[in-house]
Write an enzyme that holds these catalytic residues in place. Structure first.
Site, PDB file in Angstrom:
ATOM      1  N   GLU A 183       0.767  -0.917   0.437  1.00  0.00           N
ATOM      2  CA  GLU A 183       0.020   0.102  -0.267  1.00  0.00           C
ATOM      3  C   GLU A 183       0.481   0.706   0.562  1.00  0.00           C
ATOM      4  O   GLU A 183       0.452   2.096   1.258  1.00  0.00           O
ATOM      5  CB  GLU A 183      -0.943   0.227   1.666  1.00  0.00           C
ATOM      6  CG  GLU A 183      -1.646  -1.434   0.980  1.00  0.00           C
ATOM      7  CD  GLU A 183      -3.091  -0.995   2.103  1.00  0.00           C
ATOM      8  OE1 GLU A 183      -3.084  -0.078   3.236  1.00  0.00           O
ATOM      9  OE2 GLU A 183      -4.145  -1.803   2.461  1.00  0.00           O
ATOM     10  N   GLU A 363      -5.691  -8.152   0.932  1.00  0.00           N
ATOM     11  CA  GLU A 363      -6.022  -8.409   2.026  1.00  0.00           C
ATOM     12  C   GLU A 363      -7.470  -8.066   1.565  1.00  0.00           C
ATOM     13  O   GLU A 363      -7.606  -7.181   0.188  1.00  0.00           O
ATOM     14  CB  GLU A 363      -5.865  -6.900   2.816  1.00  0.00           C
ATOM     15  CG  GLU A 363      -4.344  -7.107   3.414  1.00  0.00           C
ATOM     16  CD  GLU A 363      -3.732  -5.892   3.979  1.00  0.00           C
ATOM     17  OE1 GLU A 363      -4.275  -5.186   4.852  1.00  0.00           O
ATOM     18  OE2 GLU A 363      -2.690  -5.512   4.209  1.00  0.00           O
TER      19      GLU A 363
END
Ligand code: FCB
Length: 470
Positions: A183, A363
């Site tokens: 991320e 995720e």
């Protein structure tokens, strides 16, 4: 009542056998964690401080005033945690390496004790038949590098490549996948523009430069790992979401377009098309990053896979703030809308706009205010969340998106960054007083889903054998 007290009460929509039928035998099911969120032991065994240690020590940064000093004590409990993975039928485990545990200053000497930990962890996984999926950078930069400018400085790119190569030499013949960054949008935007995550800076120009250096370090590390002959599949993980306009007003739609540029295209375009999006560059103006000749070619190197983290959709509004409770959708404990169709929408859109490598959902999960009562945690809302999002993945696959696997966030309740220990994302409950682990109903459900996939594949083989001429 179900026979086993931790078994969820299932509606047909969550029937694991029905969902398993939507996936092929080889589909990867896993769970994910990250180093700072679970390890604890931040000061022992030669680990250097990271920017998250420093950030937590600043008053007012973490909701409950907590830090990562103990977390889930995974560093000392790793063996029983791996046994837990076995008990939950999990075949793939995504975790991250704490850079400052293996190289206390982020450059220079290595810490053998830290290196030995990850060496044993990976061997421990393999000995249990679990495939390791390694993330090199899940936000915990060595503090010594931050002192020299952190990701704002181009020197950090070279340091990261050195760290990546050492980890590649250590694990590159044993890890199924190696991810450079988790991320980068969060690191750049929440860490350097909004200041709500480490290192807590608020500077749009710095944030833009940081995002460029993160991408550059990804590309250079990938190239170096390939040249070193690392056998793991190599890729990067991006947090993404469809960005919807709060209203049909022009100004909200323009905001949605810009936010899509900042969240999705700012990362996807350089990685897969070799250019930053023109509209975001124009919006940044003089704050656009300094990009040296050759940088974009270095970023756009072939990916073996792309990891996508998805939790909810984003809503853009030009004036004021959007109130998620106005949508009438169910909200998680983070106040995030439960919006599974957003995952199908995102994946099919990416498939349309890019030449995608194979995808992992690295995720997906939800926080709920779970309670452990008499050793039992009923988290049926999480089962509903997981089931609906996994079905959304199946729909994207049906539409032709090559999704190879899905990792639930998270194995354990853990340190949820600026929310401290107030948000529980685990499929396993952690009692932070005793460090007792209690699988929730969702863990029992997830085990059933994985088992159903396996048994289904056994069934397919048997049916094929049935048809063999005798
Ligand atoms: C993601 C992070 C992960 C966790 C979840 C809830 O953005 O990668 O560490 O905090 O959100």
């Amino acid at each position: 009542m179900s026979a086993n007290p931790t078994e969820p009460l299932l509606a047909p929509a969550q029937d694991p056998e029905r969902i398993a039928r939507m996936f092929p035998a080889e589909f990867v099911w896993g769970v994910a964690t990250s180093a700072f969120q679970i390890e604890g032991s931040v000061a022992g065994d030669g680990r250097g401080p990271s920017i998250w240690d420093t950030f937590c020590a600043r008053p007012g940064t973490i909701l409950d005033g907590s830090d990562g000093r103990e977390a889930c004590s995974h560093l000392t409990r790793w063996e029983s945690d791996l046994d837990l993975l076995v008990a939950l039928g999990v075949g793939h485990y995504r975790f991250s390496i704490s850079w400052s545990r293996v190289q206390p200053n982020g450059h220079g000497p290595w810490n053998d004790t830290g290196i030995a930990f990850y060496d044993r962890l990976v061997d421990g996984l393999l000995a249990r038949g679990i495939k390791p999926h390694v993330t090199l950078y899940h936000w915990d930069l060595p503090e010594a590098l931050q002192q020299r400018g952190g990701w704002q400085s181009r020197e950090t790119v070279a340091d990261f490549v050195g760290y990546a190569r050492r980890m590649g030499a250590l694990l590159g013949d044993r890890a199924a996948t190696i991810t450079t960054h988790n991320e980068p949008w969060v690191v750049a935007t929440l860490g350097h523009r909004e200041g709500i995550f480490a290192p807590g800076l608020r500077d749009r120009r710095v944030a833009a430069q940081v995002s460029h250096h993160l991408l550059l370090s990804h590309g250079e590390a990938l190239t170096a790992l390939r040249a070193d002959g690392v056998r793991s599949q190599l890729g990067i993980v991006l947090n993404q979401a469809p960005v919807h306009s709060a209203t049909a007003l022009m100004e909200d739609r323009a905001k949605a377009q810009l936010e899509d540029g900042e969240l999705v295209r700012w990362y996807m375009d350089p990685l897969l098309k070799g250019a930053y999006p023109a509209d975001v560059l124009e919006h940044l103006g003089a704050d656009a990053p300094q990009v040296l000749p050759g940088d974009l070619e270095r970023i756009r190197v072939p990916l073996d896979f792309l990891g996508i983290n998805y939790y909810t959709r984003n809503i853009a509004i030009a004036q004021g703030a959007y109130d998620p409770s106005s949508s009438g959708l169910e909200l998680t404990d983070m106040g995030w809308e439960v919006y599974p169709t957003g995952l199908t929408e995102l994946l099919t859109r990416l498939q349309r706009d890019y030449r995608l490598p194979p995808i992992y959902i690295t995720e997906n999960g939800a926080a709920y205010p779970d309670q452990c009562i008499d050793g039992v945690v009923h988290d049926d809302a999480r089962v509903r969340y997981l089931a609906s999002h996994i079905e959304a993945v199946a729909q994207a696959r049906q539409a032709g998106v090559d999704v190879l696997g899905y990792f639930a966030w998270s194995l354990l309740d853990n340190f949820e960054w600026a929310h401290g220990y107030t948000k529980r994302f685990g499929i396993v409950h952690v009692d932070y007083r005793t460090q007792a682990r209690t699988p929730k109903s969702s863990a029992v459900w997830y085990r059933a889903l994985q088992k159903a996939t396996r048994e289904r594949s056994a069934g397919v083989v048997l049916r094929v054998l049935d048809r063999e001429p005798s």
